[in-house]
Design a protein around this motif. Structure first.
Motif, PDB file in Angstrom:
ATOM      1  N   SER A   9       0.830  -1.208   0.000  1.00 29.14           N
ATOM      2  CA  SER A   9       0.000   0.000   0.000  1.00 29.14           C
ATOM      3  C   SER A   9       0.863   1.256   0.000  1.00 29.14           C
ATOM      4  O   SER A   9       0.567   2.228  -0.704  1.00 29.14           O
ATOM      5  N   ALA A  10       1.937   1.246   0.784  1.00 22.23           N
ATOM      6  CA  ALA A  10       2.835   2.402   0.824  1.00 22.23           C
ATOM      7  C   ALA A  10       3.502   2.621  -0.528  1.00 22.23           C
ATOM      8  O   ALA A  10       3.639   3.762  -0.989  1.00 22.23           O
ATOM      9  N   ALA A  11       3.924   1.537  -1.169  1.00 22.62           N
ATOM     10  CA  ALA A  11       4.567   1.658  -2.478  1.00 22.62           C
ATOM     11  C   ALA A  11       3.610   2.251  -3.502  1.00 22.62           C
ATOM     12  O   ALA A  11       3.985   3.128  -4.298  1.00 22.62           O
ATOM     13  N   ARG A  12       2.367   1.802  -3.478  1.00 26.87           N
ATOM     14  CA  ARG A  12       1.380   2.317  -4.439  1.00 26.87           C
ATOM     15  C   ARG A  12       1.041   3.775  -4.139  1.00 26.87           C
ATOM     16  O   ARG A  12       0.825   4.574  -5.061  1.00 26.87           O
ATOM     17  N   TRP A  13       0.989   4.138  -2.853  1.00 25.97           N
ATOM     18  CA  TRP A  13       0.716   5.529  -2.478  1.00 25.97           C
ATOM     19  C   TRP A  13       1.831   6.444  -2.961  1.00 25.97           C
ATOM     20  O   TRP A  13       1.581   7.482  -3.583  1.00 25.97           O
ATOM     21  N   LEU A  14       3.084   6.067  -2.710  1.00 33.11           N
ATOM     22  CA  LEU A  14       4.207   6.874  -3.179  1.00 33.11           C
ATOM     23  C   LEU A  14       4.212   6.948  -4.704  1.00 33.11           C
ATOM     24  O   LEU A  14       4.444   8.019  -5.290  1.00 33.11           O
ATOM     25  N   GLY A  15       3.934   5.818  -5.353  1.00 36.39           N
ATOM     26  CA  GLY A  15       3.876   5.813  -6.801  1.00 36.39           C
ATOM     27  C   GLY A  15       2.817   6.756  -7.343  1.00 36.39           C
ATOM     28  O   GLY A  15       3.035   7.448  -8.350  1.00 36.39           O
ATOM     29  N   GLY A  16       1.671   6.824  -6.689  1.00 31.57           N
ATOM     30  CA  GLY A  16       0.618   7.743  -7.115  1.00 31.57           C
ATOM     31  C   GLY A  16       1.053   9.195  -7.007  1.00 31.57           C
ATOM     32  O   GLY A  16       0.748  10.022  -7.881  1.00 31.57           O
ATOM     33  N   ASN A  17       1.777   9.516  -5.943  1.00 31.01           N
ATOM     34  CA  ASN A  17       2.281  10.884  -5.786  1.00 31.01           C
ATOM     35  C   ASN A  17       3.285  11.229  -6.890  1.00 31.01           C
ATOM     36  O   ASN A  17       3.287  12.348  -7.425  1.00 31.01           O
ATOM     37  N   LEU A  18       4.156  10.282  -7.220  1.00 36.59           N
ATOM     38  CA  LEU A  18       5.141  10.524  -8.266  1.00 36.59           C
ATOM     39  C   LEU A  18       4.479  10.701  -9.624  1.00 36.59           C
ATOM     40  O   LEU A  18       4.878  11.559 -10.419  1.00 36.59           O
ATOM     41  N   ARG A  19       3.471   9.892  -9.905  1.00 38.94           N
ATOM     42  CA  ARG A  19       2.750  10.030 -11.183  1.00 38.94           C
ATOM     43  C   ARG A  19       2.083  11.393 -11.281  1.00 38.94           C
ATOM     44  O   ARG A  19       2.091  12.031 -12.346  1.00 38.94           O
ATOM     45  N   ALA A  20       1.505  11.863 -10.175  1.00 39.18           N
ATOM     46  CA  ALA A  20       0.870  13.180 -10.179  1.00 39.18           C
ATOM     47  C   ALA A  20       1.900  14.278 -10.416  1.00 39.18           C
ATOM     48  O   ALA A  20       1.647  15.238 -11.168  1.00 39.18           O
ATOM     49  N   ALA A  21       3.079  14.145  -9.789  1.00 40.40           N
ATOM     50  CA  ALA A  21       4.127  15.141  -9.973  1.00 40.40           C
ATOM     51  C   ALA A  21       4.636  15.155 -11.405  1.00 40.40           C
ATOM     52  O   ALA A  21       4.902  16.222 -11.981  1.00 40.40           O
ATOM     53  N   LEU A  22       4.767  13.981 -12.002  1.00 43.22           N
ATOM     54  CA  LEU A  22       5.183  13.893 -13.407  1.00 43.22           C
ATOM     55  C   LEU A  22       4.142  14.529 -14.321  1.00 43.22           C
ATOM     56  O   LEU A  22       4.480  15.270 -15.254  1.00 43.22           O
ATOM     57  N   ALA A  23       2.882  14.250 -14.073  1.00 40.56           N
ATOM     58  CA  ALA A  23       1.815  14.794 -14.919  1.00 40.56           C
ATOM     59  C   ALA A  23       1.764  16.316 -14.845  1.00 40.56           C
ATOM     60  O   ALA A  23       1.384  16.981 -15.822  1.00 40.56           O
ATOM     61  N   ARG A  24       2.165  16.866 -13.699  1.00 36.63           N
ATOM     62  CA  ARG A  24       2.102  18.312 -13.515  1.00 36.63           C
ATOM     63  C   ARG A  24       3.419  19.013 -13.855  1.00 36.63           C
ATOM     64  O   ARG A  24       3.562  20.212 -13.620  1.00 36.63           O
ATOM     65  N   GLN A  25       4.375  18.278 -14.409  1.00 38.76           N
ATOM     66  CA  GLN A  25       5.677  18.875 -14.687  1.00 38.76           C
ATOM     67  C   GLN A  25       5.611  20.085 -15.623  1.00 38.76           C
ATOM     68  O   GLN A  25       6.335  21.064 -15.413  1.00 38.76           O
ATOM     69  N   PRO A  26       4.747  20.079 -16.657  1.00 39.01           N
ATOM     70  CA  PRO A  26       4.657  21.295 -17.484  1.00 39.01           C
ATOM     71  C   PRO A  26       4.251  22.529 -16.681  1.00 39.01           C
ATOM     72  O   PRO A  26       4.613  23.649 -17.030  1.00 39.01           O
ATOM     73  N   GLU A  27       3.533  22.295 -15.578  1.00 37.54           N
ATOM     74  CA  GLU A  27       3.096  23.409 -14.732  1.00 37.54           C
ATOM     75  C   GLU A  27       4.209  23.876 -13.805  1.00 37.54           C
ATOM     76  O   GLU A  27       4.458  25.086 -13.672  1.00 37.54           O
ATOM     77  N   HIS A  28       4.904  22.929 -13.152  1.00 44.00           N
ATOM     78  CA  HIS A  28       5.874  23.343 -12.129  1.00 44.00           C
ATOM     79  C   HIS A  28       7.302  23.450 -12.667  1.00 44.00           C
ATOM     80  O   HIS A  28       8.131  24.160 -12.093  1.00 44.00           O
ATOM     81  N   GLY A  29       7.635  22.738 -13.733  1.00 44.08           N
ATOM     82  CA  GLY A  29       8.914  22.924 -14.408  1.00 44.08           C
ATOM     83  C   GLY A  29      10.137  22.389 -13.714  1.00 44.08           C
ATOM     84  O   GLY A  29      11.259  22.688 -14.136  1.00 44.08           O
ATOM     85  N   CYS A  30       9.969  21.605 -12.669  1.00 48.41           N
ATOM     86  CA  CYS A  30      11.138  21.121 -11.925  1.00 48.41           C
ATOM     87  C   CYS A  30      11.595  19.766 -12.473  1.00 48.41           C
ATOM     88  O   CYS A  30      10.769  18.868 -12.663  1.00 48.41           O
ATOM     89  N   PRO A  31      12.910  19.577 -12.713  1.00 45.80           N
ATOM     90  CA  PRO A  31      13.387  18.297 -13.247  1.00 45.80           C
ATOM     91  C   PRO A  31      13.552  17.221 -12.190  1.00 45.80           C
ATOM     92  O   PRO A  31      13.953  16.096 -12.501  1.00 45.80           O
ATOM     93  N   TYR A  32      13.263  17.562 -10.918  1.00 45.50           N
ATOM     94  CA  TYR A  32      13.414  16.611  -9.821  1.00 45.50           C
ATOM     95  C   TYR A  32      12.078  16.461  -9.086  1.00 45.50           C
ATOM     96  O   TYR A  32      11.344  17.437  -8.916  1.00 45.50           O
ATOM     97  N   PRO A  33      11.786  15.251  -8.603  1.00 44.75           N
ATOM     98  CA  PRO A  33      10.619  15.130  -7.711  1.00 44.75           C
ATOM     99  C   PRO A  33      10.984  15.704  -6.344  1.00 44.75           C
ATOM    100  O   PRO A  33      11.948  15.282  -5.721  1.00 44.75           O
ATOM    101  N   SER A  34      10.250  16.687  -5.897  1.00 45.37           N
ATOM    102  CA  SER A  34      10.578  17.343  -4.629  1.00 45.37           C
ATOM    103  C   SER A  34      10.147  16.482  -3.450  1.00 45.37           C
ATOM    104  O   SER A  34       9.304  15.582  -3.566  1.00 45.37           O
ATOM    105  N   PHE A  35      10.712  16.792  -2.292  1.00 46.19           N
ATOM    106  CA  PHE A  35      10.348  16.120  -1.042  1.00 46.19           C
ATOM    107  C   PHE A  35       8.844  16.208  -0.821  1.00 46.19           C
ATOM    108  O   PHE A  35       8.187  15.207  -0.526  1.00 46.19           O
TER     109      PHE A  35
END
Length: 350
Positions: A188-214
């Motif tokens: 469950s923890a792995a899937r939760w973290l994965g969901g957060n990373l997918r959301a951050a990737l999808a929003r990359q055009p908006e935030h412009g950061c090449p790294y996933p932030s803390f």
């Protein structure tokens, strides 16, 4: 301050005493011990500096230990494509106005090296999502599984490496937010973290950061915490960041705990409060472990299950990275290794 346990700081005296067969056996024994520590606690140090061998001789020992560590990890189920990468030496940048610098928690090579779900826990996960940025990064493009440094010069200041149990942090945040754990809390923890990373990737055009932030990895939704990724505690906001994220400007003036020095540290403190409920000072008290380093020591950390930083390093500090890497983090062996890493273990060698 909480220091790394003595058992994770490996005595290397047998590497320079006795007949060649004994020294060869010591290489294998120390590497095997380090492999276990990397998965149980997230870090291990080879205390080469105490041998007083000189930098060149010590560097040869460090290289031999790093190669044997790779062999020991492969024997215990790490992916066969994992190789040793020796990167160029890195000088220590100390921001103007400070005598030392402190590095905030991060993964090395964070554009393509960060904890993700294994396909064994999340079959819908795409290995392509293990690369967050394709430009603007400062390290090699290889996926860093284990991060190592040979301390060619300790420099001024405390010059300690800091470690933070990323697995523990993820589970702690999930518990605090009462996220349903299901029958398998790790999955469950792995899937939760994965969901957060997918959301951050999808929003990359908006935030412009090449790294996933803390904050993004821990599920914060505000664009500010996706768009700012901090490294040097003492750094100032850039002109570009002030323009793109104006809400960060007043936050950089004072943090919640009131103890942080530097605009980046104060912003990171706000982010940590929002993500974990702890100030940066409280977070350090709960999670920070210090690994002291003498000149010529070799220090390794699990680059995905732990974050690391650097406390009070002076301008004379010089490190030489030795990382155990894969060019493409995918395939059955990698997925088995990753699933086991989530469980603080190694897979059975196949």
């Amino acid at each position: 301050m909480r220091f790394a346990p003595a058992e994770a700081q490996l005595d290397c005296a047998d590497l320079v005493s006795g007949p060649p067969a004994r020294r060869e056996a010591a290489l294998g024994r120390l590497a095997a011990e380090a492999a276990g520590h990397l998965h149980r606690t997230g870090f291990a140090a080879f205390r080469i500096g105490r041998l007083r061998q000189g930098v060149e001789d010590s560097r040869r020992l460090a290289r031999a230990l790093a190669e044997r560590l790779r062999d020991a990890l492969l024997a215990r189920g790490a992916p066969p494509g994992m190789r040793l990468e020796a990167d160029k030496p890195q000088q220590t940048h100390v921001p103007e106005g400070f005598s030392t610098r402190t590095l905030l928690p991060h993964h090395d090579g964070q554009h393509c090296s960060y904890l993700t779900p294994s396909l064994l826990d999340a079959p819908e996960w795409d290995p392509a999502w293990r690369e967050f940025g394709t430009s603007g990064y400062t390290t090699t493009p290889a996926h860093k599984m284990y991060q190592g440094i040979f301390l060619a010069a300790a420099g001024e200041g405390l010059s300690a490496t800091t470690y933070y149990d990323w697995l523990g942090i993820v589970h702690d945040v999930i518990d605090r937010r009462a996220v349903p754990a299901g029958d398998d809390p790790v999955r469950s923890a792995a899937r939760w973290l994965g969901g957060n990373l997918r959301a951050a990737l999808a929003r990359q055009p908006e935030h412009g950061c090449p790294y996933p932030s803390f904050g993004a990895m821990l599920g914060l939704e505000e664009p500010l915490w996706h768009g700012l990724s901090f490294h040097h505690s003492e750094a100032c906001l850039t002109k570009e960041d002030r323009t793109r994220h104006p809400a960060a400007v007043p936050l950089a003036g004072r943090c919640t705990c009131g103890e942080c020095r530097g605009e980046a540290a104060r912003l990171f403190c706000h982010q940590v409060v929002m993500a974990t409920g702890l100030t940066w000072s409280g977070f350090r008290t709960r999670w920070e472990v210090l690994m002291p380093g003498d000149q010529c020591d070799l220090i390794f950390g699990h680059n995905l299950t732990t974050l690391h930083g650097g406390l009070a390093g002076g301008p004379g500090r010089l490190i030489e990275p030795y990382c155990l890497v894969m060019d493409t983090p995918a395939g059955p062996a990698y997925e088995r290794w990753l699933a086991a890493s989530w469980r603080r273990s190694l897979p059975e060698a196949g």
